[in-house]
Design an enzyme around this catalytic site. Structure first.
Site, PDB file in Angstrom:
ATOM      1  N   CYS A  92       1.110  -1.271  -0.093  1.00  0.00           N
ATOM      2  CA  CYS A  92      -0.040   0.034   0.001  1.00  0.00           C
ATOM      3  C   CYS A  92       1.005   1.067   0.061  1.00  0.00           C
ATOM      4  O   CYS A  92       1.484   1.721  -0.911  1.00  0.00           O
ATOM      5  CB  CYS A  92      -0.904   0.094   1.012  1.00  0.00           C
ATOM      6  N   HIS A 181      -3.271  -4.917   0.629  1.00  0.00           N
ATOM      7  CA  HIS A 181      -2.985  -5.177   1.980  1.00  0.00           C
ATOM      8  C   HIS A 181      -2.936  -6.070   1.973  1.00  0.00           C
ATOM      9  O   HIS A 181      -3.955  -7.184   2.940  1.00  0.00           O
ATOM     10  CB  HIS A 181      -4.254  -4.337   3.138  1.00  0.00           C
ATOM     11  N   GLU A 183      -1.101  -8.254   4.592  1.00  0.00           N
ATOM     12  CA  GLU A 183      -0.775  -8.818   5.362  1.00  0.00           C
ATOM     13  C   GLU A 183      -2.342  -8.904   6.428  1.00  0.00           C
ATOM     14  O   GLU A 183      -2.184  -8.398   7.989  1.00  0.00           O
ATOM     15  CB  GLU A 183      -0.216  -7.716   5.634  1.00  0.00           C
TER      16      GLU A 183
END
Length: 220
Positions: A92, A181, A183
């Site tokens: 990001c 994202h 993660e």
């Protein structure tokens, strides 16, 4: 004596993404350190720079176009580190920052500056990071800006219907970056203001992407 390790850089200016860091650190056998340059400065990174062997750069509510003092300090310190061929994954804000550092352009996707938020289907091109396979799956996204001009030193790694440069890879350095994202966690979505809960399985594909990078770091 500091041991070789992966440095996770969290450019948060509002809320540290500790839950994401915890999930990352628990998914690798590599040593991991955590840094908050926007909130607490560059000291921890500088102190450990000789033992850092790889980087993972998270998201932020800042824009790379803000050109705040902490952004310039981080970029100035980071670029020679990356030129030493330390494997790096930007996510990001990290994706946009890396593109900016190598001459790319970042801008709002829409004239009204509305945010793309939710799970997006992303197509990943063949790459050594995931065993030269093409991948496709749903990954959580939350952003208003995106890379609008790819740096000459980078090539497209991932695309989607909404975002042309959903992922980039440096042509000569071990640098990968994603607008999404992968993660993300349930708590991360809550912090993003998502009104609805999603199943834990919704994060599986994104975590596989991160795991490929962590495996590469462990082998490096």
């Amino acid at each position: 004596m500091p041991v070789p390790h992966l440095a996770v850089i969290d450019p948060a200016v509002r809320m540290a993404e500790l839950d994401c860091f915890n999930h990352i650190s628990l998914r690798t056998t590599a040593k991991v350190s955590y840094h908050l340059p926007a909130l607490f400065g560059m000291e921890t990174l500088v102190a450990l720079e000789d033992s850092i062997t790889a980087f993972l750069i998270l998201g932020s509510s800042s824009s790379v176009n803000d050109r705040l003092p902490w952004q310039s300090k981080l970029e100035t310190w980071l670029k020679p580190q990356l030129e030493q061929r330390k494997p790096t994954l930007g996510l990001c804000y990290g994706h946009q920052m890396l593109a900016y550092m190598w001459g790319g352009k970042i801008d709002f996707l829409f004239k009204d500056h509305h945010k793309l938020q939710g799970f997006r289907r992303i197509r990943f091109q063949k790459d050594e990071l995931w065993n030269h396979s093409e991948l496709e799956g749903l990954v959580y996204v939350s952003h208003k800006e995106a890379v609008t001009e790819c740096p000459k030193t980078m090539q497209v790694l991932a695309t989607s219907e909404e975002v042309k440069f959903d992922g980039l890879k440096h042509k000569t350095l071990p640098i990968w970056s994603l607008q999404s994202h992968p993660e993300s966690t349930s708590l991360f979505l809550k912090n993003m203001g998502e009104p609805n809960c999603v199943s834990l399985q919704a994060f599986d594909f994104g975590r596989q992407i991160v795991d490929h990078f962590l495996t590469h770091v462990q082998r490096s």
